[in-house]
Design a protein around this motif. Structure first.
Motif, PDB file in Angstrom:
ATOM      1  N   LEU A  73      63.229  55.694  -7.217  1.00 39.82           N
ATOM      2  CA  LEU A  73      62.051  55.772  -8.072  1.00 39.82           C
ATOM      3  C   LEU A  73      60.905  54.930  -7.527  1.00 39.82           C
ATOM      4  O   LEU A  73      59.742  55.331  -7.579  1.00 39.82           O
ATOM      5  CB  LEU A  73      62.403  55.326  -9.500  1.00 39.82           C
ATOM      6  N   VAL A  74      61.245  53.737  -7.015  1.00 39.50           N
ATOM      7  CA  VAL A  74      60.210  52.878  -6.444  1.00 39.50           C
ATOM      8  C   VAL A  74      59.584  53.539  -5.220  1.00 39.50           C
ATOM      9  O   VAL A  74      58.368  53.530  -5.045  1.00 39.50           O
ATOM     10  CB  VAL A  74      60.781  51.489  -6.078  1.00 39.50           C
ATOM     11  N   TYR A  75      60.424  54.130  -4.351  1.00 39.37           N
ATOM     12  CA  TYR A  75      59.909  54.860  -3.191  1.00 39.37           C
ATOM     13  C   TYR A  75      58.976  55.997  -3.632  1.00 39.37           C
ATOM     14  O   TYR A  75      57.869  56.170  -3.087  1.00 39.37           O
ATOM     15  CB  TYR A  75      61.063  55.446  -2.376  1.00 39.37           C
ATOM     16  N   LEU A  76      59.441  56.767  -4.616  1.00 42.08           N
ATOM     17  CA  LEU A  76      58.678  57.920  -5.087  1.00 42.08           C
ATOM     18  C   LEU A  76      57.339  57.496  -5.680  1.00 42.08           C
ATOM     19  O   LEU A  76      56.285  58.048  -5.338  1.00 42.08           O
ATOM     20  CB  LEU A  76      59.498  58.685  -6.130  1.00 42.08           C
ATOM     21  N   CYS A  77      57.380  56.496  -6.561  1.00 40.42           N
ATOM     22  CA  CYS A  77      56.158  56.048  -7.220  1.00 40.42           C
ATOM     23  C   CYS A  77      55.215  55.352  -6.242  1.00 40.42           C
ATOM     24  O   CYS A  77      53.995  55.466  -6.353  1.00 40.42           O
ATOM     25  CB  CYS A  77      56.492  55.124  -8.387  1.00 40.42           C
ATOM     26  N   GLY A  78      55.779  54.628  -5.277  1.00 41.78           N
ATOM     27  CA  GLY A  78      54.951  54.013  -4.249  1.00 41.78           C
ATOM     28  C   GLY A  78      54.230  55.068  -3.434  1.00 41.78           C
ATOM     29  O   GLY A  78      53.043  54.923  -3.106  1.00 41.78           O
ATOM     30  N   GLY A  79      54.944  56.164  -3.127  1.00 37.31           N
ATOM     31  CA  GLY A  79      54.322  57.266  -2.406  1.00 37.31           C
ATOM     32  C   GLY A  79      53.207  57.910  -3.210  1.00 37.31           C
ATOM     33  O   GLY A  79      52.130  58.208  -2.680  1.00 37.31           O
ATOM     34  N   PHE A  80      53.455  58.125  -4.517  1.00 38.90           N
ATOM     35  CA  PHE A  80      52.426  58.689  -5.385  1.00 38.90           C
ATOM     36  C   PHE A  80      51.205  57.766  -5.459  1.00 38.90           C
ATOM     37  O   PHE A  80      50.059  58.231  -5.419  1.00 38.90           O
ATOM     38  CB  PHE A  80      52.983  58.910  -6.801  1.00 38.90           C
ATOM     39  N   MET A  81      51.459  56.459  -5.573  1.00 36.22           N
ATOM     40  CA  MET A  81      50.367  55.506  -5.664  1.00 36.22           C
ATOM     41  C   MET A  81      49.492  55.569  -4.420  1.00 36.22           C
ATOM     42  O   MET A  81      48.256  55.621  -4.502  1.00 36.22           O
ATOM     43  CB  MET A  81      50.931  54.099  -5.844  1.00 36.22           C
ATOM     44  N   ALA A  82      50.122  55.557  -3.239  1.00 35.37           N
ATOM     45  CA  ALA A  82      49.378  55.620  -1.982  1.00 35.37           C
ATOM     46  C   ALA A  82      48.640  56.954  -1.857  1.00 35.37           C
ATOM     47  O   ALA A  82      47.485  56.994  -1.391  1.00 35.37           O
ATOM     48  CB  ALA A  82      50.330  55.421  -0.809  1.00 35.37           C
ATOM     49  N   PHE A  83      49.289  58.042  -2.281  1.00 36.05           N
ATOM     50  CA  PHE A  83      48.664  59.364  -2.206  1.00 36.05           C
ATOM     51  C   PHE A  83      47.400  59.429  -3.063  1.00 36.05           C
ATOM     52  O   PHE A  83      46.349  59.900  -2.616  1.00 36.05           O
ATOM     53  CB  PHE A  83      49.658  60.431  -2.661  1.00 36.05           C
ATOM     54  N   PHE A  84      47.504  58.958  -4.314  1.00 31.63           N
ATOM     55  CA  PHE A  84      46.344  58.983  -5.186  1.00 31.63           C
ATOM     56  C   PHE A  84      45.224  58.102  -4.636  1.00 31.63           C
ATOM     57  O   PHE A  84      44.040  58.430  -4.757  1.00 31.63           O
ATOM     58  CB  PHE A  84      46.726  58.514  -6.599  1.00 31.63           C
ATOM     59  N   GLY A  85      45.592  56.970  -4.020  1.00 33.27           N
ATOM     60  CA  GLY A  85      44.583  56.108  -3.415  1.00 33.27           C
ATOM     61  C   GLY A  85      43.821  56.817  -2.310  1.00 33.27           C
ATOM     62  O   GLY A  85      42.578  56.768  -2.258  1.00 33.27           O
ATOM     63  N   LEU A  86      44.550  57.488  -1.440  1.00 33.82           N
ATOM     64  CA  LEU A  86      43.910  58.246  -0.352  1.00 33.82           C
ATOM     65  C   LEU A  86      43.057  59.375  -0.921  1.00 33.82           C
ATOM     66  O   LEU A  86      41.952  59.646  -0.432  1.00 33.82           O
ATOM     67  CB  LEU A  86      44.979  58.818   0.580  1.00 33.82           C
ATOM     68  N   TRP A  87      43.572  60.023  -1.975  1.00 34.58           N
ATOM     69  CA  TRP A  87      42.839  61.128  -2.583  1.00 34.58           C
ATOM     70  C   TRP A  87      41.505  60.652  -3.145  1.00 34.58           C
ATOM     71  O   TRP A  87      40.476  61.309  -2.973  1.00 34.58           O
ATOM     72  CB  TRP A  87      43.683  61.766  -3.676  1.00 34.58           C
ATOM     73  N   PHE A  88      41.505  59.510  -3.805  1.00 34.50           N
ATOM     74  CA  PHE A  88      40.269  58.962  -4.356  1.00 34.50           C
ATOM     75  C   PHE A  88      39.267  58.626  -3.253  1.00 34.50           C
ATOM     76  O   PHE A  88      38.078  58.883  -3.381  1.00 34.50           O
ATOM     77  CB  PHE A  88      40.550  57.707  -5.188  1.00 34.50           C
ATOM     78  N   MET A  89      39.755  58.047  -2.159  1.00 34.86           N
ATOM     79  CA  MET A  89      38.874  57.652  -1.064  1.00 34.86           C
ATOM     80  C   MET A  89      38.283  58.864  -0.356  1.00 34.86           C
ATOM     81  O   MET A  89      37.092  58.893  -0.039  1.00 34.86           O
ATOM     82  CB  MET A  89      39.645  56.780  -0.065  1.00 34.86           C
ATOM     83  N   ILE A  90      39.101  59.880  -0.110  1.00 37.86           N
ATOM     84  CA  ILE A  90      38.658  61.050   0.642  1.00 37.86           C
ATOM     85  C   ILE A  90      37.764  61.964  -0.194  1.00 37.86           C
ATOM     86  O   ILE A  90      36.760  62.502   0.290  1.00 37.86           O
ATOM     87  CB  ILE A  90      39.875  61.841   1.170  1.00 37.86           C
ATOM     88  N   ASN A  91      38.130  62.155  -1.475  1.00 37.25           N
ATOM     89  CA  ASN A  91      37.410  63.099  -2.334  1.00 37.25           C
ATOM     90  C   ASN A  91      36.404  62.428  -3.244  1.00 37.25           C
ATOM     91  O   ASN A  91      35.971  63.023  -4.240  1.00 37.25           O
ATOM     92  CB  ASN A  91      38.417  63.885  -3.184  1.00 37.25           C
ATOM     93  N   ASN A  92      36.003  61.210  -2.917  1.00 36.87           N
ATOM     94  CA  ASN A  92      35.119  60.455  -3.791  1.00 36.87           C
ATOM     95  C   ASN A  92      33.812  61.187  -4.065  1.00 36.87           C
ATOM     96  O   ASN A  92      33.379  61.309  -5.206  1.00 36.87           O
ATOM     97  CB  ASN A  92      34.833  59.093  -3.170  1.00 36.87           C
ATOM     98  N   ASN A  93      33.168  61.701  -3.035  1.00 34.00           N
ATOM     99  CA  ASN A  93      31.879  62.389  -3.222  1.00 34.00           C
ATOM    100  C   ASN A  93      32.027  63.645  -4.068  1.00 34.00           C
ATOM    101  O   ASN A  93      31.184  63.939  -4.919  1.00 34.00           O
ATOM    102  CB  ASN A  93      31.277  62.744  -1.863  1.00 34.00           C
ATOM    103  N   ASN A  94      33.090  64.390  -3.846  1.00 34.23           N
ATOM    104  CA  ASN A  94      33.309  65.613  -4.635  1.00 34.23           C
ATOM    105  C   ASN A  94      33.530  65.299  -6.106  1.00 34.23           C
ATOM    106  O   ASN A  94      33.079  66.011  -6.988  1.00 34.23           O
ATOM    107  CB  ASN A  94      34.519  66.378  -4.087  1.00 34.23           C
ATOM    108  N   ILE A  95      34.255  64.200  -6.364  1.00 37.94           N
ATOM    109  CA  ILE A  95      34.512  63.814  -7.748  1.00 37.94           C
ATOM    110  C   ILE A  95      33.229  63.455  -8.454  1.00 37.94           C
ATOM    111  O   ILE A  95      32.977  63.844  -9.594  1.00 37.94           O
ATOM    112  CB  ILE A  95      35.489  62.616  -7.789  1.00 37.94           C
ATOM    113  N   LEU A  96      32.372  62.695  -7.770  1.00 35.32           N
ATOM    114  CA  LEU A  96      31.116  62.273  -8.380  1.00 35.32           C
ATOM    115  C   LEU A  96      30.206  63.468  -8.664  1.00 35.32           C
ATOM    116  O   LEU A  96      29.474  63.504  -9.641  1.00 35.32           O
ATOM    117  CB  LEU A  96      30.394  61.269  -7.472  1.00 35.32           C
ATOM    118  N   GLN A  97      30.224  64.482  -7.777  1.00 34.88           N
ATOM    119  CA  GLN A  97      29.412  65.665  -7.995  1.00 34.88           C
ATOM    120  C   GLN A  97      29.939  66.496  -9.149  1.00 34.88           C
ATOM    121  O   GLN A  97      29.159  67.173  -9.823  1.00 34.88           O
ATOM    122  CB  GLN A  97      29.401  66.499  -6.713  1.00 34.88           C
TER     123      GLN A  97
END
Length: 241
Positions: free
Chosen positions: A217-241
């Motif tokens: 569970l820790v591995y899985l949730c850690g992976g999700f946490m890192a994934f969402f972090g990357l998603w926020f950084m990469i798609n930041n401009n699209n989210i704001l628009q």
């Protein structure tokens, strides 16, 4: 151009569902990592049974509610999209760091003897036992106060909401107030569910999950946490628009 109201409602439902799932994922990712609040819940469950979980959660939720209010007041008062954009990048980076740290320490976290660590937490009104956390909690012997103290005085908790957490809240705020509510509801469902499961389990003298399951569970949730972090950084401009 006429926009179908059903399409609008469908889009709103999708956004709210996404916020709910994100809130739940963030909540359960943080909940399963051993920390002061988890230890306080276990320590209280030996004496108060399953009711220790909801009581500790209430104190924890009150602290988070204060953070949510401060973040949203700041957002509505003076924060613009540029500031939110920078916070999203910083918050996303923090999520990646936290996620990688969870993955790195997954095995260690799953093999911690939580029962022994929690045994130093005596939340009764009796004599003060040894331990810094116990001494701090003794003047506020109630389990609600334990939830408040172990949250407000946890530097990782504070750092999270001032960085990654604030970025998420502010981005949901750009979508709408209901998106913030959905995120908070999802987050609190995860917190409350986990703490009730822990208090119910330890009140019977058993562990809620096996070490191997905990590690996965820790591995899985850690992976999700890192994934969402990357998603926020990469798609930041699209989210704001």
């Amino acid at each position: 151009m006429i926009i179908d109201s059903d399409i609008i409602r469908g889009g709103i439902i999708i956004e709210l569902t996404k916020a709910l799932i994100l809130g739940f994922t963030v909540g359960i990712s943080a909940a399963i990592i051993p920390g002061p609040m988890l230890f306080a819940t276990i320590g209280a469950s030996f004496q108060k049974g399953w009711r220790a979980g909801p009581s500790v959660f209430l104190g924890h939720a009150l602290v988070e509610l204060a953070f949510f209010g401060l973040i949203l007041i700041g957002a509505s008062a003076f924060l613009g999209k540029t500031v939110i954009s920078y916070l999203a990048i910083i918050g996303g980076l923090m999520m990646v760091i936290f996620g990688l740290a969870m993955i790195k320490n997954a095995k260690k976290a799953s093999t911690m003897d939580i029962s022994i660590s929690a045994s130093s937490l005596n939340l009764s009104s009796g004599p003060i036992s040894s331990g810094i956390i116990t001494s701090a909690l003794n003047p506020f012997s109630g389990t609600v106060s334990a939830g408040i103290i172990t949250s407000a005085l946890n530097p990782f908790f504070v750092a999270w909401w001032l960085t990654a957490g604030s970025a998420i809240i502010l981005q949901e705020y750009l979508i709408g107030t209901l998106a913030v509510v959905a995120f908070v509801v999802g987050h609190w469902i995860a917190d409350l569910g986990f703490l009730v499961a822990v208090s119910s389990s330890f009140s019977r003298g058993t562990e809620v999950i096996s070490q191997s399951t905990h590690e996965k569970l820790v591995y899985l949730c850690g992976g999700f946490m890192a994934f969402f972090g990357l998603w926020f950084m990469i798609n930041n401009n699209n989210i704001l628009q």
